[in-house]
Motif scaffolding. Structure first.
Motif, PDB file in Angstrom:
ATOM      1  N   ALA A 376       0.830  -1.202   0.000  1.00 28.33           N
ATOM      2  CA  ALA A 376       0.000   0.000   0.000  1.00 28.33           C
ATOM      3  C   ALA A 376       0.867   1.254   0.000  1.00 28.33           C
ATOM      4  CB  ALA A 376      -0.937  -0.009   1.210  1.00 28.33           C
ATOM      5  N   VAL A 377       1.920   1.248   0.817  1.00 27.57           N
ATOM      6  CA  VAL A 377       2.838   2.394   0.853  1.00 27.57           C
ATOM      7  C   VAL A 377       3.541   2.561  -0.498  1.00 27.57           C
ATOM      8  CG1 VAL A 377       4.927   3.325   1.918  1.00 27.57           C
ATOM      9  CG2 VAL A 377       3.185   2.222   3.337  1.00 27.57           C
ATOM     10  N   LEU A 378       4.017   1.459  -1.046  1.00 31.50           N
ATOM     11  CA  LEU A 378       4.709   1.522  -2.334  1.00 31.50           C
ATOM     12  C   LEU A 378       3.761   1.950  -3.456  1.00 31.50           C
ATOM     13  CD1 LEU A 378       6.866  -1.720  -1.982  1.00 31.50           C
ATOM     14  CD2 LEU A 378       7.722   0.626  -2.010  1.00 31.50           C
ATOM     15  N   SER A 379       2.490   1.567  -3.339  1.00 31.72           N
ATOM     16  CA  SER A 379       1.507   1.953  -4.353  1.00 31.72           C
ATOM     17  C   SER A 379       1.322   3.462  -4.394  1.00 31.72           C
ATOM     18  CB  SER A 379       0.154   1.289  -4.074  1.00 31.72           C
ATOM     19  OG  SER A 379       0.253  -0.114  -4.155  1.00 31.72           O
ATOM     20  N   PHE A 380       1.419   4.096  -3.235  1.00 29.24           N
ATOM     21  CA  PHE A 380       1.314   5.554  -3.180  1.00 29.24           C
ATOM     22  C   PHE A 380       2.436   6.194  -3.985  1.00 29.24           C
ATOM     23  CE2 PHE A 380       2.400   9.637  -1.311  1.00 29.24           C
ATOM     24  CZ  PHE A 380       1.175  10.284  -1.294  1.00 29.24           C
ATOM     25  N   LEU A 381       3.623   5.596  -3.907  1.00 25.97           N
ATOM     26  CA  LEU A 381       4.780   6.155  -4.608  1.00 25.97           C
ATOM     27  C   LEU A 381       4.840   5.722  -6.064  1.00 25.97           C
ATOM     28  CD1 LEU A 381       7.366   5.525  -1.752  1.00 25.97           C
ATOM     29  CD2 LEU A 381       6.242   7.688  -2.316  1.00 25.97           C
ATOM     30  N   VAL A 382       4.332   4.514  -6.358  1.00 24.26           N
ATOM     31  CA  VAL A 382       4.346   3.984  -7.730  1.00 24.26           C
ATOM     32  C   VAL A 382       2.909   3.605  -8.085  1.00 24.26           C
ATOM     33  CG1 VAL A 382       5.392   2.330  -9.323  1.00 24.26           C
ATOM     34  CG2 VAL A 382       6.651   3.066  -7.294  1.00 24.26           C
ATOM     35  N   PRO A 383       2.095   4.559  -8.543  1.00 19.74           N
ATOM     36  CA  PRO A 383       0.675   4.275  -8.778  1.00 19.74           C
ATOM     37  C   PRO A 383       0.397   3.352  -9.945  1.00 19.74           C
ATOM     38  CG  PRO A 383       1.236   6.494  -9.513  1.00 19.74           C
ATOM     39  CD  PRO A 383       2.427   5.972  -8.782  1.00 19.74           C
ATOM     40  N   SER A 384       1.352   3.184 -10.855  1.00 18.95           N
ATOM     41  CA  SER A 384       1.164   2.285 -11.985  1.00 18.95           C
ATOM     42  C   SER A 384       1.133   0.845 -11.498  1.00 18.95           C
ATOM     43  CB  SER A 384       2.307   2.468 -12.996  1.00 18.95           C
ATOM     44  OG  SER A 384       2.363   1.385 -13.891  1.00 18.95           O
ATOM     45  N   SER A 385       0.025   0.144 -11.731  1.00 16.96           N
ATOM     46  CA  SER A 385      -0.088  -1.239 -11.256  1.00 16.96           C
ATOM     47  C   SER A 385       0.952  -2.138 -11.913  1.00 16.96           C
ATOM     48  CB  SER A 385      -1.501  -1.776 -11.519  1.00 16.96           C
ATOM     49  OG  SER A 385      -1.811  -1.733 -12.898  1.00 16.96           O
ATOM     50  N   SER A 386       1.165  -1.966 -13.205  1.00 15.93           N
ATOM     51  CA  SER A 386       2.161  -2.794 -13.890  1.00 15.93           C
ATOM     52  C   SER A 386       3.570  -2.409 -13.465  1.00 15.93           C
ATOM     53  CB  SER A 386       2.005  -2.654 -15.407  1.00 15.93           C
ATOM     54  OG  SER A 386       2.022  -1.294 -15.793  1.00 15.93           O
ATOM     55  N   GLY A 387       3.802  -1.101 -13.278  1.00 14.82           N
ATOM     56  CA  GLY A 387       5.124  -0.659 -12.822  1.00 14.82           C
ATOM     57  C   GLY A 387       5.437  -1.197 -11.446  1.00 14.82           C
ATOM     58  N   LEU A 388       4.450  -1.186 -10.543  1.00 11.65           N
ATOM     59  CA  LEU A 388       4.663  -1.707  -9.196  1.00 11.65           C
ATOM     60  C   LEU A 388       4.895  -3.213  -9.230  1.00 11.65           C
ATOM     61  CD1 LEU A 388       4.643  -0.954  -6.156  1.00 11.65           C
ATOM     62  CD2 LEU A 388       2.219  -1.597  -6.145  1.00 11.65           C
ATOM     63  N   ALA A 389       4.192  -3.922 -10.108  1.00 12.81           N
ATOM     64  CA  ALA A 389       4.366  -5.374 -10.219  1.00 12.81           C
ATOM     65  C   ALA A 389       5.783  -5.719 -10.648  1.00 12.81           C
ATOM     66  CB  ALA A 389       3.357  -5.944 -11.212  1.00 12.81           C
ATOM     67  N   VAL A 390       6.261  -5.041 -11.680  1.00 11.49           N
ATOM     68  CA  VAL A 390       7.599  -5.330 -12.201  1.00 11.49           C
ATOM     69  C   VAL A 390       8.667  -4.934 -11.193  1.00 11.49           C
ATOM     70  CG1 VAL A 390       9.251  -4.704 -14.008  1.00 11.49           C
ATOM     71  CG2 VAL A 390       6.884  -5.166 -14.607  1.00 11.49           C
ATOM     72  N   LEU A 391       8.412  -3.862 -10.444  1.00 11.33           N
ATOM     73  CA  LEU A 391       9.391  -3.388  -9.470  1.00 11.33           C
ATOM     74  C   LEU A 391       9.478  -4.297  -8.250  1.00 11.33           C
ATOM     75  CD1 LEU A 391      11.309  -1.089  -8.446  1.00 11.33           C
ATOM     76  CD2 LEU A 391       9.261  -0.062  -7.406  1.00 11.33           C
ATOM     77  N   THR A 392       8.324  -4.715  -7.710  1.00 15.64           N
ATOM     78  CA  THR A 392       8.324  -5.384  -6.403  1.00 15.64           C
ATOM     79  C   THR A 392       8.269  -6.903  -6.453  1.00 15.64           C
ATOM     80  OG1 THR A 392       5.897  -5.261  -6.177  1.00 15.64           O
ATOM     81  CG2 THR A 392       7.182  -3.377  -5.382  1.00 15.64           C
ATOM     82  N   MET A 393       7.574  -7.486  -7.422  1.00 13.92           N
ATOM     83  CA  MET A 393       7.365  -8.937  -7.384  1.00 13.92           C
ATOM     84  C   MET A 393       8.656  -9.755  -7.474  1.00 13.92           C
ATOM     85  SD  MET A 393       4.298  -9.834  -6.643  1.00 13.92           S
ATOM     86  CE  MET A 393       4.420  -8.460  -5.498  1.00 13.92           C
ATOM     87  N   PRO A 394       9.628  -9.377  -8.313  1.00 14.66           N
ATOM     88  CA  PRO A 394      10.860 -10.185  -8.328  1.00 14.66           C
ATOM     89  C   PRO A 394      11.583 -10.199  -6.989  1.00 14.66           C
ATOM     90  CG  PRO A 394      10.723  -8.793 -10.285  1.00 14.66           C
ATOM     91  CD  PRO A 394       9.650  -8.331  -9.350  1.00 14.66           C
TER      92      PRO A 394
END
Length: 471
Positions: A376-394
Motif C-alpha cells: 500500500a505504501v509503495l503503491s502511493f509512490l508507484v501508482p502504476s499497477s504494472s510498474g509496481l508489479a515489475v518493481l516489487t514482485m521479483p
C-alpha cells in the motif's frame, strides 16, 4: 481567515517538492537488473541492492518534473501526453454531441423510463465498471465516462459525487480484485514465476465482497443525498454543478422536455457505439491511447455531419469542449512528475529495499498482512499497477518462500493494496483527473472515502489471512 484546502495542482506540486526534498536525505541505491523475457523488460534481481552516488533533486528538477511527467513513459502505461491528448479529444467529442441536444434528450428519456427505480442504476453501472477493472484494468479509459454518467446522476436527483463514486469505485474495485487483468495479475504472476490462475478463487471472493461493500456504501450515500441534498459532500456546488453538467437546465426542466428525434437517436447510437468500440479495442484489439483518440475524433466528425453542423460551428464547439477538460489534462502530467523525481533521485529502489527488510522473519499471517501494508505504501509512490508489479514482485515474491506463504498470495496482496490505494491516491492521474472532471475537491473525496477504505482493508486482511491458513 478561513482555511481553504489547496487545489489538486497545489497538492501535486507539493508532493513533487516533498519527494525532491527526500532525495537529499534518503540514501540513493539500486538493484541490479536482468531481462525478463516473459515481461519483455528488465526487472530487479533479489539480493543485489547497493548504494550508489546520490543524485539529489534541486529547484530546476522540480520545475522540470511536470514537463518530464508528460513525456516519460511509466512502465507499461501510456505516456501522460498521450492520455492528456485523449482527454482533450474526448472533451471535443462530448462538446459536439452535447451541442446536438442528443445527450439532454437521452437523459430525459432515461429518467422517464427509470422513474422510481433510479437507484438500481448504481449496482448495474458499478458491476459493468468492475468487470472492466478485473478483466483488463480499466483506468484511464474511465475518464471518458464522467461527463456521461454524472449528468444522469444529477438528473436522478443524486449529485456529482455519486457519479464519480460509481465510476471510480466501480473500476477501482475491479482492479483491486483483478482476476485476469493483464496489467496487474498477469504481469505480477509472471514476475513472481507462478501461473496467473493460482489464487484466482480468493481473488474472486475479494472482488465480490469489496464490490458489494462499495455498492451498498454508494447506494446509502446516494439515497441520503436524494432525501436531503444538504447531505451531499458537494452541496454548496449543487447549482453550479447543475448548470455545468446539465448545461443550465434543471433536472426536471427542459432536458426532459427535449424531443428524442430520429436524428438524435442516431447520434446517441453512434455515441454508445463509440464507447463499445473503445472497450473492444482495448480488451481485444490491442488499442491504446492513440487509437482511442482517433476513434473519438472520427466519431465527433460523424456526429457533426449527421447533426448538420457547419464547419465553423463544429470547430468552435470541438475546441470549447476540449477547453473544458484542459485542467484535467494538466493534472495528469503533473501527477506523473512525482515518479519522475523519485526515479531520478535514485530512491525508488532504496524504499523497496527497506520494504524487503521489513517482512523478513515474520510469521505467515504477519508476513502476508505486513506485505499488504508495505505494498500500500509503495503503491502511493508507484501508482502504476504494472510498474509496481515489475518493481516489487521479483524481490517480494521469493520472500514468501522463506515465510511459508505461497507466491500467489503475495501477488494477491500486491494487487489488493495497489487497487485500494488507487481509490484515493493523489499521485494517480486517474483519481485526480476523475475528481477534476466531477468537480469534487480532493479533501471532500477523502472525507467521503475513509470509512469505506477501513471496511475494504478489513475485508482484504481477513481474506488474505484465511487464504494463508488454508494454503
Amino acid at each position: 481567515m478561513k482555511f481553504k484546502f489547496p487545489s489538486a495542482y497545489t497538492i501535486l506540486f507539493g508532493l513533487i517538492i516533498a519527494v525532491a526534498v527526500a532525495t537529499w536525505f534518503v540514501p540513493a541505491g539500486e538493484y541490479s537488473r536482468e531481462m525478463n523475457e516473459a515481461l519483455g523488460r528488465e526487472v530487479p534481481v533479489p539480493g543485489t541492492y547497493q548504494q550508489v552516488e546520490p543524485n539529489p533533486q534541486g529547484f530546476f528538477d522540480v520545475v522540470m518534473a511536470p514537463i518530464a511527467g508528460f513525456f516519460d513513459p511509466v512502465s507499461y502505461e501510456a505516456r501522460a501526453i498521450d492520455v492528456a491528448l485523449f482527454v482533450l479529444i474526448i472533451g471535443g467529442f462530448l462538446g459536439i454531441v452535447t451541442k446536438t441536444g442528443a445527450i439532454d434528450a437521452g437523459i430525459g428519456q432515461a429518467m422517464r423510463a427509470l422513474r422510481g427505480r433510479e437507484k438500481w442504476m448504481i449496482p448495474i453501472l458499478m458491476a459493468l465498471f468492475a468487470a472492466g477493472g478485473t478483466v483488463y484494468g480499466m483506468a484511464e479509459e474511465t475518464l471518458a465516462f464522467y461527463t456521461l454518467i454524472i449528468p444522469v446522476m444529477i438528473a436522478a436527483r443524486y449529485d456529482a459525487a455519486t457519479g464519480v463514486a460509481i465510476i471510480m469505485l466501480g473500476a477501482g474495485v475491479g482492479t483491486l480484485g483483478s482476476t485476469i487483468n493483464p496489467f496487474a495479475t498477469v504481469i505480477a504472476s509472471n514476475a513472481a514465476e507462478v501461473p496467473f490462475t493460482d489464487g484466482i478463487i480468493l481473488r474472486f471472493a475479494i472482488l465480490f465482497l469489496c464490490w458489494l461493500a462499495c455498492v451498498l456504501y454508494v447506494m446509502r450515500y446516494a439515497e441520503r443525498v436524494r432525501a436531503n441534498p444538504d447531505h451531499s459532500i458537494v452541496a454548496d456546488r449543487r447549482e453550479a454543478n447543475e448548470a455545468h453538467f446539465l448545461k443550465g437546465r434543471a433536472p426536471s426542466g427542459d432536458a426532459e422536455a427535449l424531443a428524442l428525434t430520429p436524428t438524435r437517436k442516431i447520434i446517441l447510437t453512434i455515441f454508445a457505439a463509440s464507447f463499445g468500440v473503445m472497450i473492444w479495442g482495448v480488451s481485444m484489439g490491442g488499442w491504446w491511447m492513440a487509437e482511442m483518440s482517433a476513434l473519438f475524433l472520427v466519431s465527433a466528425i460523424v456526429v457533426g455531419v449527421i447533426g448538420r453542423m457547419g464547419e465553423e460551428d463544429f470547430t468552435n464547439t470541438f475546441v470549447d469542449g476540449a477547453r473544458d477538460l484542459l485542467g484535467v489534462a494538466l493534472v495528469i502530467g503533473i501527477a506523473r512528475g512525482i515518479v519522475v523525481v523519485m526515479d531520478a533521485g535514485n530512491i525508488t529502489d532504496t524504499i523497496l529495499f527497506w520494504a524487503e527488510n521489513a517482512v523478513s522473519g515474520l510469521s505467515e499471517i504477519g508476513f502476508i498482512n505486513t506485505m499488504f501494508g508495505l505494498q500500500a505504501v509503495l503503491s502511493f509512490l508507484v501508482p502504476s499497477s504494472s510498474g509496481l508489479a515489475v518493481l516489487t514482485m521479483p524481490i517480494m515474491a521469493p520472500l514468501g518462500d522463506f515465510a511459508g506463504v505461497s507466491r500467489d498470495l503475495v501477488v494477491t496482496a500486491y494487487q489488493s493494496a495497489s487497487g485500494l490505494v488507487n481509490l484515493i491516491n493523489p499521485t494517480f492521474a486517474v483519481v485526480m483527473g476523475g475528481l477534476a472532471l466531477g468537480r469534487v475537491p480532493y479533501e471532500r473525496w477523502l472525507a467521503f472515502m475513509w470509512p469505506l477504505l477501513l471496511i475494504l482493508s478489513v475485508i482484504i486482511a481477513v481474506a488474505l489471512s484465511v487464504g494463508t491458513l488454508l494454503g
